[in-house]
Scaffold this active site. Structure first.
Site: not given
Ligand code: BES
Ligand code: ZN
Ligand code: ZN
Length: 505
Positions: A285, A359, A296, A355, A273, A278, A357
């Protein structure tokens, strides 16, 4: 980088600031410890008693060697450090790494620049590479933005690994060479994660990849237009809110001809990834959650770390690295919740939360990787906060569709001192990612099992490949600093993947 040398000269003669003697808990003292204690007039074991040193993992006791002792007894070292390894029967590679990481941190604090380690105390040849890895991983510093260089640089510069005999020294040399490659690759991944996102843009990652193209590694980079031509609507969609051009980075390692004769060489595709920042997009966020989001792209950094040493490591596998590098930013052009993207194989995803993103970009990249008909498909992604809720900050989630591959990944991780744990691809949850508007949606209606439902969406794009997914959201970044991972990017996954690839030789 920390420099290692091997020596079969007597331990007492080592000209170093500190001599480290590893000892097990609840075992009789090794003869060497008794002897050195005698040379020091009993001061070493007196200190052991005074400080209640038991030999717990990473516990230390130090004794300075006086000038008079050095002169009269012909000792080369200035201080001796006993390092606990815990009970012999409970000793494992994780404890080894913790103990040697800690002793390096202690040496750095005392501004020791050259130390010797008596490796016979640790075990056989197999352990020596792990000692070197742990020491160098603990020694890592990211100081380019510190202006007070003197304060910033507290590096151990050299470690002499003291061996029993010349024969052992010769035998250990390949293990050290290999450890040095593992370290270099991990350092590169850490640097890339630690550098600010305004420097490590998609174009920067592409240039880093191109720098690795030599020998048996070739690299191809595509920009926005070509990504569009390929039909990667996921990558384009996520990138469309940003001023930075997305880059599709493809690395290819072809093993030397001597390998390809005879038995069939395994083909492995590794996707990382590569969201260089992000922000969350329009589903933005919070300020706090965004603070660390330069990380990220840690999966991409791991892929680049791996490729940086393949020419030297020469695994007997064809390896293809894939990274879709882009930013996830809010803007007037950004994806809007409710938008639908068309992915590379044609399946559509409804974006309900911008967010989620990772996947979406991985859907394109995995499907593209599958076209190579790999024997194994692996991805590394800082994919979900949910995985951190499930497994904490030091353990990666391991999901996949092939028990054999997952066992290999697990074994490679143990060898690397990295922690992974399985999570199920629960069939019952599959319907949670079905959309009424498109084929899939990128989030579910509830907040549970997020690491699993994210992986289930990825599964829709891997065809019939044997696939393992590492959700590294937790361990990609170390918040406080552990024995072998200083605060910041950890380089997680680099050594696990390298061990896996070496395993095919
Ligand atoms: N990059 C984040 C996941 C992440 C969170 C990585 C903290 C490292 C530390 C990912 O893109 C994300 O934001 N995921 C969201 C998904 C949700 C919106 C379903 C998450 O995990 O909150
Ligand atoms: Zn991310
Ligand atoms: Zn994200």
């Amino acid at each position: 980088m920390l420099n290692f040398s091997l020596s079969s000269e007597p331990v007492e003669k080592q000209q170093v600031e500190a001599l480290v003697l590893p000892v097990f808990k609840a075992e009789p003292w090794p003869v060497l410890v008794e002897e050195i204690n005698k040379e020091l007039g009993g001061r070493l074991l007196a200190k052991v008693a005074k400080e209640r040193f038991e030999g717990k993992t990473g516990q230390m006791v130090e004794t300075e060697v006086s000038m008079a002792h050095k002169r009269d007894r012909g000792l080369g070292f200035e201080k001796v450090v006993l390092l606990g390894l815990d009970k012999k029967e409970e000793f494992d590679d994780y404890k080894l790494r913790k103990a040697f990481g800690r002793v390096v941190l202690a040496m750095k604090k005392r501004r020791v620049e050259k130390a010797a380690i008596w490796v016979k105390g640790v075990g056989g040849l197999a352990k020596i590479g792990a000692v070197a890895e742990a020491a160098a991983l603990a020694d890592y510093q990211f100081t380019i933005y510190k202006t007070d260089k003197d304060e910033a640089k507290k590096e151990l510069k050299e470690i002499v690994l003291v061996m029993e005999s010349l024969r052992q020294k010769v035998a250990a040399s390949p293990a050290i060479d290999r450890a040095e490659l593992m370290i270099r690759a991990t350092y590169l991944a850490r640097d890339l994660v630690n550098e600010p996102a305004s420097k490590v843009t998609p174009s920067y990652l592409a240039r880093e990849a191109q720098r690795l193209a030599h020998g048996n590694v070739s690299v191809k980079v595509r920009g926005r237009l070509e990504i569009k031509k390929l039909g990667m609507g996921g990558v384009l969609g996520v990138a469309q809110g940003s001023d930075e051009e997305p880059k599709l980075i493809e690395l290819h390692y072809r093993p030397a001809v001597k390998w390809s004769k005879g038995a069939k060489v395994k083909k492995v595709v590794i996707c990382g990834k590569g969201i260089t920042f992000d922000a969350g997009g329009l589903s933005i966020k919070s300020g706090e959650a965004m603070q660390t989001m330069k990380i990220d792209m840690a999966g991409a950094a791991a892929v680049l770390g791996v490729f940086s040493v393949l020419n030297e490591l020469q695994p007997k596998a064809e390896v293809i690295g894939l990274i879709a590098a882009c930013e996830n930013m809010p803007s007037g052009r950004a994806l809007k919740p409710g938008d639908i993207v068309k992915t590379y194989p044609g399946k559509t995803i409804e974006i309900l939360n911008t967010d989620a993103e990772g996947r979406v970009t991985l859907a394109d990249v995995l499907a593209y990787g599958v076209e190579n008909k790999p024997d194994y498909l692996i991805d590394l992604a800082t994919l979900t906060g949910a995985c951190m809720v499930a497994l904490g900050q030091q353990v990666a989630g391991l999901l996949g569709n092939d028990d054999g591959l997952m066992a290999k990944v697990k074994q490679a991780a143990v060898l690397a001192g990295e922690k992974v744990w399985p999570l199920p691809l629960e069939e019952e949850y599959q319907e949670l990612i079905k959309s009424s508007m498109a084929d899939y949606k990128n989030i579910t209606d509830n907040k549970y099992g997020g690491a699993i439902t994210a992986a289930l969406l990825l599964r829709e794009f891997i065809g019939k490949s044997k696939w393992a997914h590492l959700d590294i959201a937790g361990p990609a970044f170390e918040e406080k600093g552990t024995a072998t991972v200083p605060k910041g990017g950890s380089g997680f996954g680099v050594r696990t993947v390298l061990n896996l690839l070496i395993g095919f030789s």
